[in-house]
Design an enzyme around this catalytic site. Structure first.
Site, PDB file in Angstrom:
ATOM      1  N   HIS A 183       1.141   1.729  -5.805  1.00 56.80           N
ATOM      2  CA  HIS A 183      -0.188   1.095  -5.838  1.00 56.80           C
ATOM      3  C   HIS A 183      -1.263   2.132  -6.167  1.00 56.80           C
ATOM      4  O   HIS A 183      -2.194   1.854  -6.940  1.00 56.80           O
ATOM      5  CB  HIS A 183      -0.487   0.445  -4.484  1.00 56.80           C
ATOM      6  N   ASP A 217      -9.075  -1.379  -7.758  1.00 54.31           N
ATOM      7  CA  ASP A 217      -8.296  -1.533  -6.532  1.00 54.31           C
ATOM      8  C   ASP A 217      -7.663  -2.910  -6.428  1.00 54.31           C
ATOM      9  O   ASP A 217      -6.583  -3.066  -5.839  1.00 54.31           O
ATOM     10  CB  ASP A 217      -9.203  -1.261  -5.323  1.00 54.31           C
ATOM     11  N   HIS A 232       0.843  -1.202   0.000  1.00 61.63           N
ATOM     12  CA  HIS A 232       0.000   0.000   0.000  1.00 61.63           C
ATOM     13  C   HIS A 232       0.875   1.248   0.000  1.00 61.63           C
ATOM     14  O   HIS A 232       1.073   1.900   1.022  1.00 61.63           O
ATOM     15  CB  HIS A 232      -0.941  -0.023   1.210  1.00 61.63           C
ATOM     16  N   TYR A 244       1.377  -8.885   4.409  1.00 59.04           N
ATOM     17  CA  TYR A 244       0.566  -9.803   5.203  1.00 59.04           C
ATOM     18  C   TYR A 244       1.408 -10.487   6.285  1.00 59.04           C
ATOM     19  O   TYR A 244       0.995 -10.592   7.450  1.00 59.04           O
ATOM     20  CB  TYR A 244      -0.046 -10.875   4.295  1.00 59.04           C
ATOM     21  N   HIS A 290      -7.293   6.880  -2.509  1.00 60.40           N
ATOM     22  CA  HIS A 290      -8.040   5.831  -1.797  1.00 60.40           C
ATOM     23  C   HIS A 290      -7.260   5.127  -0.697  1.00 60.40           C
ATOM     24  O   HIS A 290      -7.856   4.476   0.166  1.00 60.40           O
ATOM     25  CB  HIS A 290      -8.555   4.790  -2.808  1.00 60.40           C
ATOM     26  N   ASP A 291      -5.929   5.221  -0.669  1.00 59.41           N
ATOM     27  CA  ASP A 291      -5.149   4.559   0.388  1.00 59.41           C
ATOM     28  C   ASP A 291      -4.178   5.527   1.069  1.00 59.41           C
ATOM     29  O   ASP A 291      -3.122   5.108   1.550  1.00 59.41           O
ATOM     30  CB  ASP A 291      -4.366   3.376  -0.194  1.00 59.41           C
ATOM     31  N   ALA A 345      -2.806 -18.521  -1.990  1.00 60.39           N
ATOM     32  CA  ALA A 345      -3.226 -17.147  -1.728  1.00 60.39           C
ATOM     33  C   ALA A 345      -4.119 -16.623  -2.848  1.00 60.39           C
ATOM     34  O   ALA A 345      -5.018 -15.807  -2.607  1.00 60.39           O
ATOM     35  CB  ALA A 345      -2.005 -16.244  -1.562  1.00 60.39           C
ATOM     36  N   GLN A 346      -3.907 -17.083  -4.085  1.00 59.59           N
ATOM     37  CA  GLN A 346      -4.580 -16.495  -5.228  1.00 59.59           C
ATOM     38  C   GLN A 346      -5.764 -17.300  -5.750  1.00 59.59           C
ATOM     39  O   GLN A 346      -6.703 -16.718  -6.288  1.00 59.59           O
ATOM     40  CB  GLN A 346      -3.574 -16.284  -6.364  1.00 59.59           C
ATOM     41  N   PHE A 360       2.669   4.556  -2.887  1.00 55.91           N
ATOM     42  CA  PHE A 360       2.278   5.464  -3.976  1.00 55.91           C
ATOM     43  C   PHE A 360       2.199   4.733  -5.317  1.00 55.91           C
ATOM     44  O   PHE A 360       1.361   5.070  -6.167  1.00 55.91           O
ATOM     45  CB  PHE A 360       3.271   6.629  -4.071  1.00 55.91           C
TER      46      PHE A 360
END
Length: 571
Positions: free
Chosen positions: A278, A424, A274, A446, A314-315, A474-475, A276
Site C-alpha cells: 500500500h 492515499d 495497510h 475492517y 505515511h502508514d 462499501a464503495q 508495504f
C-alpha cells in the site's frame, strides 16, 4: 460468538463419491440451539481445489473467519501454523471469511498452503526442553529458601551498582552528543560539507535495470503493483528519487537511500491492507500525478521530495486497527497522543526514528534550517491523511484553487495536502482488476477490527460489520461522497487528469450501482421464492387435511349405512 465445529461422517455419500478418499464435507453449527435441519438449509457450500482434486466444505454464515480457516486446514491436512491463501478462478487473492461467495465445481477456489519450516519446529522443541531443565532446577532449589533469598539480595545490590553505572554512561553519552553538535555547528560556520559515509558490507536488495517500457508504465495510474515483488518495488522507489533529481537535490548517498528504503519496508506490518505494498501504491500514484500534471516544472525539488517521502512513510507501523478503535479501546497510542490523530502521529514518530539513524538518514547532508522545513512538511502531510480532517482540508484547497498562486507557500502546502489525500485513497482510480483485490484486503482488515470490537464490547461501525456490508455498499457512498468530489476539486487546477483519474471513478461508481441492483434483484428473487415455497407448503398441508376430512366423512357414511341396514333387519 464462536461456533462449534464437528466433522460428521456420511459413509453413504463417501461411498458414492468418485474419489471418496479426497472428498470432505464439513458442517458447522452454532451454539444457539439450532436444529440440524435448520443449519442444513442455511449453510454455505464452497468447492475448494487442492492438489488437483476438488474438495467440498459447508458452513453456517454465522461462523467466524477462524472457523473457515480450520475447515481449510482440515481439507489440506496441514499443521495449524501453516499459511493459507485462497485464489478465485480469475487468479485474485480472496479473504478467508464466511462472506466468501458460493461457487461451482467448475470454478473452485484454489487453496495454497505454506507449511511451517522444520527448523522452527526444532527450535520450539529445544525451547520446551530448556524449559523442562529450568523447572527441574526450580524443584531442586525449592528447599533452599534462605540461600535463594541471600542470592536475590546479592543480585539486587549488584543491580543497583549497574544502575548507577548506567546513569553515568547516559551522562557521558549526552556530553558526547553535545560535543558532536558543537563540532557540527563549527563545520557549518566554516562552510565545510562532508558527504555522509555508509558501510557497504550489508546485504541490500539486488540492483535492477529498468526497461524503458517499465519506466513509462511506472508514470501511469493504471500501473499494476500486484505483479511486482518487494525487492522490485524498492528498486522502483529508488528510481523515483533518481528520476526526480532528489538524490542530487539532497545530496543523498545511494547506499544510504537503499538502507533507508529497507528500513522503511521492515517497519510496515503484514496487515491485509495497510502494508508495504500500500505504501508503494500511494507513492507510485503520487509519482504518476507529478508527471501527469507536470509538477516537476512547477514545484521545487524540496517540495517534491517532501511529497514522495511523506507518501512512503505515511502508514509506518500501522497496527491494522483505525483511530476510532485506538480511541475507544484507550490504547497506548491514543493515550500518548491525547486522542488526536494517534495513528498519524505515530507514523510521523517512526519516520523520524528511522531518519535519526545516520546510516538511514537520507537528509543528512542538508543544513539545519532546510531540514526543519522538510521535517515540518512531512509531518503536515502525514497528519493530513487522517480522514477525520478530510472536510477541513478539501474546503481549504477549494478556497484557493480558482486563484491558485504557484509562488505562495501557503497555496503550495494546501496543494500538497490535497494530493497526498488523493493518492492515499486512489485505488478505485486504477483498473478494476487492480482495484478489486485492494477492496477485498480492506474489507478483511475492517472485519477483523469489527470482530474484535464486538468481543471487547466497543462500538462497531456499520461499514465494517461483516453481517451488514457488501462490496457495492462499501464503495457506492465512498466513491460518490468522498472520492469524486475530492478529485473534481483537484481537476479544477489540473483538468488534464480528468480523463485518466476522475472518469475511472465515475465508471467505478456506475459499476457498483449496477452490482448493487443485481444483488437486490437476486435477494428479491430469493425472498419471492421462499414466499412461494411457503405458500406451496401451506397448500399441500391444506390438501392433506382436506383428504383426511373426506376420508373421515366417507367412513362415517359407511357406519351410518351399516347402522340403517341393521335397524331394518331387526324390524
Amino acid at each position: 460468538m464462536r461456533s462449534n465445529c464437528h466433522v460428521p461422517t456420511d459413509r453413504n455419500k463417501l461411498a458414492s463419491s468418485p474419489n471418496p478418499a479426497r472428498r470432505l464435507l464439513i458442517h458447522i453449527q452454532g451454539k444457539m440451539g439450532r436444529s440440524h435441519s435448520s443449519s442444513a438449509q442455511k449453510r454455505k457450500k464452497l468447492y475448494i481445489s487442492y492438489n488437483d482434486s476438488i474438495e467440498t466444505i459447508a458452513f453456517s454464515p454465522c461462523c467466524t473467519s477462524n472457523d473457515v480457516r480450520e475447515l481449510l486446514i482440515a481439507v489440506c491436512c496441514a499443521p495449524h501454523n501453516s499459511s493459507l491463501k485462497l485464489v478465485d478462478n480469475q487468479g485474485h487473492l480472496v479473504p478467508i471469511s464466511p462472506t466468501l461467495e458460493c461457487n461451482t465445481p467448475e470454478k473452485p477456489y484454489e487453496l495454497l498452503v505454506t507449511t511451517a519450516r522444520r527448523d522452527s519446529i526444532m527450535e520450539i522443541k529445544k525451547l520446551v526442553a530448556n524449559m523442562g531443565q529450568i523447572f527441574e532446577r526450580i524443584v531442586e532449589c525449592n528447599g533452599n529458601h534462605e540461600d535463594l533469598i541471600k542470592k536475590i539480595e546479592y543480585l539486587e545490590s549488584q543491580l543497583q551498582v549497574e544502575g548507577f553505572q548506567a546513569i553515568e554512561l547516559e551522562k557521558c553519552k549526552n556530553d558526547l552528543m553535545k560535543l558532536k553538535c558543537k563540532i557540527s555547528d563549527e563545520l557549518v560556520q566554516v562552510h565545510v560539507t562532508t558527504p555522509s559515509s555508509a558501510k557497504r558490507d550489508v546485504p541490500l536488495y539486488p540492483k535492477y535495470i529498468l526497461s524503458g517500457e517499465t519506466i513509462a508504465y511506472l508514470k501511469q495510474p493504471t500501473f499494476d503493483m500486484w505483479n511486482w515483488e518487494p525487492n522490485e518495488m524498492l528498486a522502483l522507489l529508488e528510481h523515483m528519487y533518481t528520476d526526480l533529481n532528489l538524490t542530487t537535490e539532497f545530496k543523498i548517498n545511494v547506499i544510504v537511500l537503499k538502507k533507508w528504503l529497507k528500513a522503511v519496508q521492515k517497519k510496515y506490518r503484514n496487515n491485509p491492507f495497510h502494508n508495504f505494498r500500500h505504501c508503494f501504491c500511494v507513492a507510485q500514484m503520487m509519482y504518476g500525478m507529478v508527471h501527469s500534471c507536470n509538477l516537476q516544472n512547477k514545484l521545487s525539488r524540496k517540495d517534491l521530495g517532501i511529497l514522495l517521502t511523506a507518501c512512503i512513510c505515511h502508514d509506518l507501523d500501522h497496527p491494522g486497527f483505525n483511530n476510532t478503535y485506538q480511541i475507544n479501546a484507550r490504547t497506548e497510542l491514543a493515550v500518548r497522543y491525547n486522542d488526536i490523530s494517534p495513528l498519524e502521529n505515530h507514523h510521523c514518530a517512526v519516520c523520524f526514528e528511522i531518519l535519526a539513524d545516520p546510516e538511514t538518514n537520507i537528509f543528512a547532508n542538508v543544513d539545519k534550517e532546510e531540514f526543519k522545513e522538510i521535517r515540518q512538511g512531512i509531518i503536515d502531510l502525514i497528519l493530513a491523511t487522517d480522514m477525520a480532517r478530510h472536510g477541513e482540508i478539501v474546503q481549504h484547497f477549494k478556497s484557493v484553487a480558482k486563484n491558485f498562486k504557484w509562488d505562495d507557500p501557503t497555496h503550495i502546502k494546501q496543494l500538497q495536502a490535497i494530493m497526498i489525500k488523493c493518492c492515499d485513497i486512489s485505488n478505485e482510480v486504477r483498473p478494476f482488476n487492480v482495484a478489486e483485490p485492494w477492496l477485498e484486503c480492506l474489507l478483511e482488515e475492517y472485519f477483523t477490527q469489527s470482530d474484535r470490537e464486538k468481543c471487547e464490547g466497543l462500538p462497531v461501525a456499520s461499514f465494517m460489520d461483516r453481517n451488514k456490508v457488501t462490496k457495492p455498499t462499501a464503495q457506492i457512498g465512498f466513491i460518490k461522497y468522498v472520492l469524486i468530489p475530492l478529485y473534481e476539486t483537484l481537476c479544477e487546477l489540473f483538468p488534464e487528469i480528468e480523463s485518466t483519474m476522475l472518469q475511472p471513478l465515475k465508471d467505478a461508481y456506475v459499476y457498483y450501482e449496477s452490482k448493487k441492483l443485481e444483488d437486490d434483484l437476486a435477494k428479491d428473487d430469493h425472498n419471492r421464492n421462499k414466499t412461494c415455497q411457503a405458500l406451496l407448503d401451506e397448500k399441500h398441508e391444506l390438501e392433506r387435511r382436506l383428504a383426511g376430512a373426506e376420508k373421515t366423512i366417507s367412513n362415517l357414511a359407511v357406519v351410518v349405512t351399516n347402522s340403517d341396514n341393521t335397524s331394518t333387519k331387526i324390524q
